[in-house]
Design an enzyme around this catalytic site. Sequence first.
Site, mmCIF file in Angstrom:
data_model
loop_
_atom_site.group_PDB
_atom_site.id
_atom_site.type_symbol
_atom_site.label_atom_id
_atom_site.label_comp_id
_atom_site.label_asym_id
_atom_site.label_seq_id
_atom_site.Cartn_x
_atom_site.Cartn_y
_atom_site.Cartn_z
ATOM 1 N N GLY A 1 6.850 -1.306 -9.993
ATOM 2 C CA GLY A 1 6.273 -0.486 -8.935
ATOM 3 C C GLY A 1 6.992 -0.678 -7.607
ATOM 4 O O GLY A 1 7.243 0.283 -6.874
ATOM 5 N N THR A 2 7.327 -1.929 -7.297
ATOM 6 C CA THR A 2 7.981 -2.220 -6.018
ATOM 7 C C THR A 2 9.321 -1.498 -5.924
ATOM 8 O O THR A 2 9.639 -0.870 -4.912
ATOM 9 C CB THR A 2 8.178 -3.745 -5.869
ATOM 10 O OG1 THR A 2 6.893 -4.369 -5.931
ATOM 11 C CG2 THR A 2 8.862 -4.093 -4.562
ATOM 12 N N ASN B 1 -5.154 -0.411 -4.052
ATOM 13 C CA ASN B 1 -5.211 -1.535 -4.993
ATOM 14 C C ASN B 1 -6.256 -2.576 -4.623
ATOM 15 O O ASN B 1 -6.669 -3.362 -5.463
ATOM 16 C CB ASN B 1 -3.834 -2.201 -5.107
ATOM 17 C CG ASN B 1 -3.204 -2.489 -3.774
ATOM 18 O OD1 ASN B 1 -2.956 -1.573 -2.977
ATOM 19 N ND2 ASN B 1 -2.977 -3.743 -3.488
ATOM 20 N N GLN C 1 -1.910 2.142 -9.393
ATOM 21 C CA GLN C 1 -3.281 1.791 -9.789
ATOM 22 C C GLN C 1 -3.999 2.903 -10.547
ATOM 23 O O GLN C 1 -5.038 2.657 -11.166
ATOM 24 C CB GLN C 1 -4.104 1.383 -8.559
ATOM 25 C CG GLN C 1 -3.712 0.035 -7.964
ATOM 26 C CD GLN C 1 -4.044 -1.150 -8.866
ATOM 27 O OE1 GLN C 1 -4.868 -1.070 -9.774
ATOM 28 N NE2 GLN C 1 -3.397 -2.279 -8.616
ATOM 29 N N SER D 1 3.933 1.433 -12.655
ATOM 30 C CA SER D 1 4.326 0.093 -13.084
ATOM 31 C C SER D 1 3.714 -0.195 -14.452
ATOM 32 O O SER D 1 2.552 0.140 -14.703
ATOM 33 C CB SER D 1 3.837 -0.937 -12.069
ATOM 34 O OG SER D 1 4.101 -2.235 -12.540
ATOM 35 N N HIS E 1 3.066 -3.209 -15.958
ATOM 36 C CA HIS E 1 2.165 -4.360 -16.167
ATOM 37 C C HIS E 1 0.737 -4.127 -15.684
ATOM 38 O O HIS E 1 -0.146 -4.951 -15.926
ATOM 39 C CB HIS E 1 2.766 -5.652 -15.581
ATOM 40 C CG HIS E 1 2.708 -5.789 -14.096
ATOM 41 N ND1 HIS E 1 1.745 -6.535 -13.474
ATOM 42 C CD2 HIS E 1 3.496 -5.320 -13.112
ATOM 43 C CE1 HIS E 1 1.955 -6.515 -12.163
ATOM 44 N NE2 HIS E 1 3.012 -5.786 -11.922
ATOM 45 N N THR F 1 22.315 -2.255 -16.715
ATOM 46 C CA THR F 1 21.962 -2.125 -18.128
ATOM 47 C C THR F 1 20.452 -2.124 -18.285
ATOM 48 O O THR F 1 19.762 -2.998 -17.760
ATOM 49 C CB THR F 1 22.587 -3.284 -18.928
ATOM 50 O OG1 THR F 1 24.003 -3.223 -18.746
ATOM 51 C CG2 THR F 1 22.257 -3.181 -20.411
ATOM 52 N N CYS G 1 -0.725 -10.217 -3.798
ATOM 53 C CA CYS G 1 0.407 -10.448 -2.907
ATOM 54 C C CYS G 1 -0.025 -11.093 -1.601
ATOM 55 O O CYS G 1 0.707 -11.847 -1.009
ATOM 56 C CB CYS G 1 1.108 -9.144 -2.592
ATOM 57 S SG CYS G 1 1.158 -8.050 -3.988
HETATM 58 C C1 LIG Z 1 1.017 -3.832 -8.307
HETATM 59 C C2 LIG Z 1 1.312 -2.733 -7.351
HETATM 60 C C3 LIG Z 1 2.616 -2.457 -6.942
HETATM 61 C C4 LIG Z 1 3.789 -3.303 -7.334
HETATM 62 O O1 LIG Z 1 4.177 -3.120 -8.669
HETATM 63 P P1 LIG Z 1 5.116 -4.230 -9.358
HETATM 64 O O2 LIG Z 1 5.422 -3.637 -10.690
HETATM 65 O O3 LIG Z 1 4.282 -5.466 -9.444
HETATM 66 O O4 LIG Z 1 6.319 -4.372 -8.500
HETATM 67 C C5 LIG Z 1 2.826 -1.397 -6.095
HETATM 68 N N1 LIG Z 1 1.804 -0.633 -5.674
HETATM 69 C C6 LIG Z 1 0.531 -0.856 -6.052
HETATM 70 C C7 LIG Z 1 -0.562 0.033 -5.562
HETATM 71 C C8 LIG Z 1 0.237 -1.922 -6.892
HETATM 72 O O5 LIG Z 1 -1.029 -2.146 -7.250
#
Ligand SMILES: *Cc1c(COP(=O)(O)O)cnc(C)c1O
Length: 392
Positions: free
Chosen positions: A71-72, A151, A179, A199, A201, A237, A325
């Site tokens: 996500g980042t 989030n 989210q 994202s 995870h 890659t 975070c």
């Molecule tokens: C967790 C989260 C991210 C970051 O995603 P990562 O895959 O952990 O880098 C970005 N935005 C929101 C709203 C999130 O909840």
Amino acid sequence: MRKVYVDNAATTQVDREVIDAMIPYFDNKYGNASSIHSFGREAYEGMENARKQVGQLVNASPKEIFFTSGGTESDNTAIKGVALKSKDKGRHIITSGIEHPAVLETCQYLDSVGFNVTYLPVDRCGKVSLESLSKSITKETLLVTVMHANNEIGTIEPIREIGEIAHEHGAIFHTDAVQTTGKIPIDLNKMEADLLSISAHKICGPKGVGALFKREGVTIETLMQGGGHERGLRSGTENVAGIVGMGKASYLANTRMEDDARRITDLRDEIIKKVLTEVEESYLNGHPTERLPNNAHFRFSGIEGESLLLSLDEKGIAASTGSACSSKKLMPSHVLMAIGLNEVQAHGSLRISLGRDNTNDDIDYVCDSLAVTIQRLREISPLWKREKVAAA
Ligand SMILES: *Cc1c(COP(=O)(O)O)cnc(C)c1O
């Protein structure tokens, strides 16, 4: 000891089916997806199948899905990518004051190197002000970036209206949907978003992999020069096993979304009702109804969130005081400050974020533990006694 994980907004348990789908790509299907021999083709096929699965989850064409490290990176790519590509049009960016740090810090960085950033205010429920957006947007505005749902407090933002306003003024619209993907329906055919971050995870997939949706015809600058992977947008890659896992997680989320959302919303409403009735001076943060199906966010008078978290941890309950975070920092959450809480109130907050495996028993256990723990903490809290005296 009983263990209850209610911190699914921070991360989720990887689904067993996702692990099973990934294993061959660590084992015998180890080819580089760019190689033209059979090993490479096998890896490439796994990756392209995943691209279709992610596309289906958000109703986008596979051509519009670009894999990233999460996500980042998707947020950074979208925001900096637009800024670098379109800086001749203007230098104005609009975001909200409650974004995830991946968006907020990226905007602050751009602000420090010559862009102008407007941070839209939110109301007490965490809804971004459309009026402020209309007032601040100009022909110089390159980009509007507002998250789909928050989030921390779970509020769902009016992104359809935000996208419409952005487009009326010729700005690109990005939304961080980390989210919401897999939790509430996302139909990019009907949505105004030009760019959307996902994202893996957060949807029972592996960590370190994500995707950026980029609508056909929208052009952005690449941040990663190199071998030209991901059609030139993201060299390096590909993390084939991770991508295959993200595909499987997307497929599972897509097939289970309706059932999961209904069941988890019921659990959420149950925990909100129980906590608000059983715990004296407890309040719900965020919007009463327009919130993520799995998010319950509370504020308790006379309570320090970190102590509450540690006490719950002793009972095997994993929750959060804010976002993962910011929970290691002592600063009060910028989201809670933005909705008008003071520092003490912000520090007395707790996030419960439910997941696919949570049960009614979990809810009872969490509520009972909360009631007992809060009472015990209040008995020894000077904060609580002082407030009681003040109120008397
Ligand atoms: C967790 C989260 C991210 C970051 O995603 P990562 O895959 O952990 O880098 C970005 N935005 C929101 C709203 C999130 O909840």
